[in-house]
Write an enzyme that holds these catalytic residues in place. Structure first.
Site, PDB file in Angstrom:
ATOM      1  N   GLU A   1       0.828  -1.207   0.000  1.00  0.00           N
ATOM      2  CA  GLU A   1       0.000   0.000   0.000  1.00  0.00           C
ATOM      3  C   GLU A   1       0.868   1.267   0.000  1.00  0.00           C
ATOM      4  O   GLU A   1       0.546   2.255  -0.646  1.00  0.00           O
ATOM      5  CB  GLU A   1      -0.922   0.014   1.227  1.00  0.00           C
ATOM      6  CG  GLU A   1      -1.979  -1.059   1.218  1.00  0.00           C
ATOM      7  CD  GLU A   1      -2.987  -0.870   0.100  1.00  0.00           C
ATOM      8  OE1 GLU A   1      -2.590  -0.961  -1.080  1.00  0.00           O
ATOM      9  OE2 GLU A   1      -4.162  -0.643   0.393  1.00  0.00           O
TER      10      GLU A   1
ATOM     11  N   THR B   1      -5.283   7.088  -5.336  1.00  0.00           N
ATOM     12  CA  THR B   1      -5.387   7.299  -3.886  1.00  0.00           C
ATOM     13  C   THR B   1      -4.500   8.463  -3.460  1.00  0.00           C
ATOM     14  O   THR B   1      -4.902   9.299  -2.644  1.00  0.00           O
ATOM     15  CB  THR B   1      -4.992   6.008  -3.132  1.00  0.00           C
ATOM     16  OG1 THR B   1      -5.907   4.983  -3.517  1.00  0.00           O
ATOM     17  CG2 THR B   1      -5.061   6.176  -1.631  1.00  0.00           C
TER      18      THR B   1
HETATM   19  N1  HSE Z   1      -8.193   4.955   3.742  1.00  0.00           N
HETATM   20  C1  HSE Z   1      -7.678   5.036   2.404  1.00  0.00           C
HETATM   21  C2  HSE Z   1      -8.046   6.392   1.825  1.00  0.00           C
HETATM   22  C3  HSE Z   1      -8.278   3.926   1.583  1.00  0.00           C
HETATM   23  O1  HSE Z   1      -9.213   6.768   1.966  1.00  0.00           O
HETATM   24  O2  HSE Z   1      -7.201   7.075   1.269  1.00  0.00           O
HETATM   25  C4  HSE Z   1      -7.826   3.881   0.169  1.00  0.00           C
HETATM   26  O3  HSE Z   1      -8.545   2.839  -0.509  1.00  0.00           O
END
Ligand code: HSE
Length: 309
Positions: free
Chosen positions: A128, A181
């Protein structure tokens, strides 16, 4: 040579109120991966189908997640990886998480499960980190543990699997626009008022209490985000209309799936989930944009073995 073919599920992170801490696992959409132990040491990605992603281990989320696991394991192991992507990158339903979590889960299985699913979370988070610049765990945790999960703390890492009422069904629309993201994290403000924090943590507690009490109204009332959604939703076409029709059709609540552009609606029962899907379909049909709609019960198991070879 020992091989395993797995299903690596899509996930919905945040669940409105729980930015970076809450997530849940889906059943009807996910990638497939074939991971093998080989005699020759080293990690090799031999095939990626369905996406244009790097084959170099250190540039691929599955590769770096396995590197993190092997660094902790301390033995020079030979591994090959085939990835069959079904979850599109930048969709907001945990595409990078499926690859990272799937990779470490499969290697752990082939090595005789030296690590618990909770322990695997920290290795998958390296994937990630590579994908978004941030090692968030709210997609990899539900992929690895199944059901609903809470990241109680990042430091030290404390992952909790929550109760999942069987009647819950997700409807997810994925508009085919890519929202990275990293981009959708850059629109977030880093300071919030105490008033908003109080509002939000009331909802986090409410959602978790609702899951344990199987109180569907409480779950619905708690699916509210006063911090992130107002900033991010402007990146998503027809966001407010989709929410409105989902509510009209009886969804418990709805919001941005992860960092978007997917939108989720959580429903009680399959019939409502189907009605919500039809109504959202009608909204998006008019936009001329391509989109996918997924309907899924909550996958309480997480990653699944398709075949051991
Ligand atoms: N918590 C993360 C965000 C999840 O909202 O950026 C990304 O899928």
């Amino acid at each position: 040579m020992k091989s395993i073919k797995i299903f690596a599920p899509a996930t919905v992170a945040n669940l409105s109120c729980g930015f970076d801490v809450l997530g849940c696992c889906l059943d009807t959409i996910g990638d497939e991966m074939v991971i093998s132990l080989t005699e020759k040491p080293g990690i090799k990605i031999t095939k990626i189908d369905g996406a244009d992603l790097p084959l170099e281990t250190h540039k691929n989320v599955a590769g770096v997640a396995i590197e993190a696991l092997l660094a902790a394991y301390g033995k020079d192991i030979g591994i090959t990886i085939e990835i069959y992507k079904k979850i599109k990158a930048g969709s907001g339903i945990g595409s990078s998480a499926a690859s990272s979590a799937g990779a470490v889960w499969a290697v752990n299985h082939l090595l005789g499960t030296p690590y618990t699913p909770q322990e695997l979370v920290k290795f998958a988070m390296e994937g990630e980190k590579l994908a978004s610049g941030n090692a968030h765990a709210d997609n990899v945790a539900p992929a690895l543990l199944g059901g609903f999960t809470l990241v109680r703390s990042y430091d030290p890492l404390d992952i909790i699997k929550l109760h999942s009422p069987t009647d819950l069904v997700m409807t997810v629309i994925h508009p085919q626009i890519e929202v990275k993201t990293s981009d959708s994290r850059s629109v977030i403000k880093h300071k919030i008022t105490l008033k908003k924090a109080i509002h939000q943590w009331g909802n986090v507690g409410g959602l978790i209490a609702g899951l344990y009490k199987e109180d569907y109204d409480l779950i619905g009332r708690s699916l509210e985000d006063v911090i992130i959604e107002p900033l991010r939703s402007i990146l998503i076409p027809e966001f407010d209309t989709v929410k409105a029709v989902a509510t009209e059709q009886g969804a418990l609540g709805s919001g941005i799936s992860g960092s978007g552009p997917s939108i989720f609606a959580l429903n009680r029962g399959l019939e409502t989930a189907n009605n919500v899907a039809d109504a959202i379909h009608e909204v998006y049909r008019k936009t001329g944009l391509d989109f996918d709609i997924h309907i899924s019960r909550i996958n309480n198991k997480g990653i699944k073995i398709i075949e051991e070879i």
